[in-house]
Design a protein around this motif. Structure first.
Motif, PDB file in Angstrom:
ATOM      1  N   ALA A 137       0.931  -1.127  -0.138  1.00 50.77           N
ATOM      2  CA  ALA A 137       0.153   0.101  -0.238  1.00 50.77           C
ATOM      3  C   ALA A 137       0.872   1.288  -0.079  1.00 50.77           C
ATOM      4  N   THR A 139       1.208   4.599  -0.043  1.00 51.11           N
ATOM      5  CA  THR A 139       0.125   5.454   0.599  1.00 51.11           C
ATOM      6  C   THR A 139       0.214   6.739  -0.011  1.00 51.11           C
ATOM      7  N   ILE A 144      -1.357   0.640  -5.469  1.00 54.00           N
ATOM      8  CA  ILE A 144      -0.958  -0.579  -4.874  1.00 54.00           C
ATOM      9  C   ILE A 144       0.092  -1.302  -5.688  1.00 54.00           C
ATOM     10  N   VAL A 176      -4.058   5.003   0.719  1.00 58.37           N
ATOM     11  CA  VAL A 176      -4.234   3.552   0.802  1.00 58.37           C
ATOM     12  C   VAL A 176      -3.388   3.236   2.203  1.00 58.37           C
ATOM     13  N   ASN A 177      -3.842   2.366   2.927  1.00 56.64           N
ATOM     14  CA  ASN A 177      -3.187   2.185   4.018  1.00 56.64           C
ATOM     15  C   ASN A 177      -2.855   0.502   4.451  1.00 56.64           C
ATOM     16  N   ILE A 179      -3.354  -3.363   4.059  1.00 56.94           N
ATOM     17  CA  ILE A 179      -3.818  -4.408   3.063  1.00 56.94           C
ATOM     18  C   ILE A 179      -3.477  -5.682   3.330  1.00 56.94           C
ATOM     19  N   VAL A 189      -8.059  -3.824   0.600  1.00 58.90           N
ATOM     20  CA  VAL A 189      -7.328  -2.691   0.780  1.00 58.90           C
ATOM     21  C   VAL A 189      -8.086  -1.488   1.619  1.00 58.90           C
ATOM     22  N   ASP A 191      -9.049   2.033   2.115  1.00 61.49           N
ATOM     23  CA  ASP A 191      -8.910   2.977   1.349  1.00 61.49           C
ATOM     24  C   ASP A 191      -9.292   4.433   2.039  1.00 61.49           C
TER      25      ASP A 191
END
Length: 200
Positions: A137, A139, A144, A176-177, A179, A189, A191
């Motif tokens: 991820a 960020t 990704i 995105v953090n 996963i 994911v 989001d």
């Protein structure tokens, strides 16, 4: 704080990510001390790697290696631990013996490539698929990324900020953090669009 020990005698400083191996050992990214800690099923806490002369980016043996704000963790079938090393913009690999190497990444940016030629921008989360690839991820790039065992980095999904379902780079994410990957290979994911996304 920072104390290795058993149960409540141990101390951590801003533990962030956790992952578990096939033997039920738990691994923790102790971000405040820039170390990777290991907890046995009996609750015995040891330092797997990191802490050499404080925060940094050095590869090497357990007590020499350095991290700088490690966050997400994942463990493969051989017991190697993969670390999203946030402030170093790198994906690091830690062997079961605690030897640390940089799998991919160098300075902050957005470049596909191999090893140090690749760039990430605040990678937060990592997961390992059934083939041994690491999904990241990435960020601040809002994508990704996929990293092979040889350190080859490609963009797997996403391109720029937004919220669009689609295939590969036609999709759009916010920040995105987290996963994760299930046994069927489906990727989940977290989001920043206040959504949980699924990639099949």
């Amino acid at each position: 704080g920072f104390i290795d020990g058993t149960g409540v005698t141990a101390a951590f400083s801003f533990p962030y990510g956790v992952a578990i191996d096939a033997n039920n050992n738990l691994y923790v990214s102790d971000s405040g001390t820039s170390r990777i800690r290991k907890i046995t099923p009996a609750g015995v806490v040891t330092t797997l790697a990191g802490g050499g002369a404080g925060a940094g980016s050095a590869d090497g043996a357990a007590g020499v290696a350095q991290f700088n704000l490690p966050t997400g963790l994942a463990v493969d079938g051989a017991g190697n631990v993969y670390v999203a090393d946030l402030n170093n913009d790198r994906i690091r690999k830690v062997t079961p013996a605690g030897v640390v190497s940089t799998l991919a990444g160098s300075t902050g940016g957005f470049t596909d490539g191999t090893g140090a030629a690749a760039q990430f921008n605040d990678p937060y989360g990592v997961a390992v698929d059934g083939a041994g690839n690491i999904l990241v991820a990435d960020t601040l790039n809002r994508v990704i990324r996929k990293v092979t065992a040889a350190g080859v980095v490609t963009t797997f999904a996403g391109a720029t900020n937004g919220f669009v379902d689609g295939v590969g780079t036609a999709a759009r994410f916010g920040f995105v953090n987290g996963i994760a990957i299930d046994s069927a290979g489906t990727i989940y994911v977290a989001d920043g669009n206040n959504a949980l996304r699924r990639i099949k």
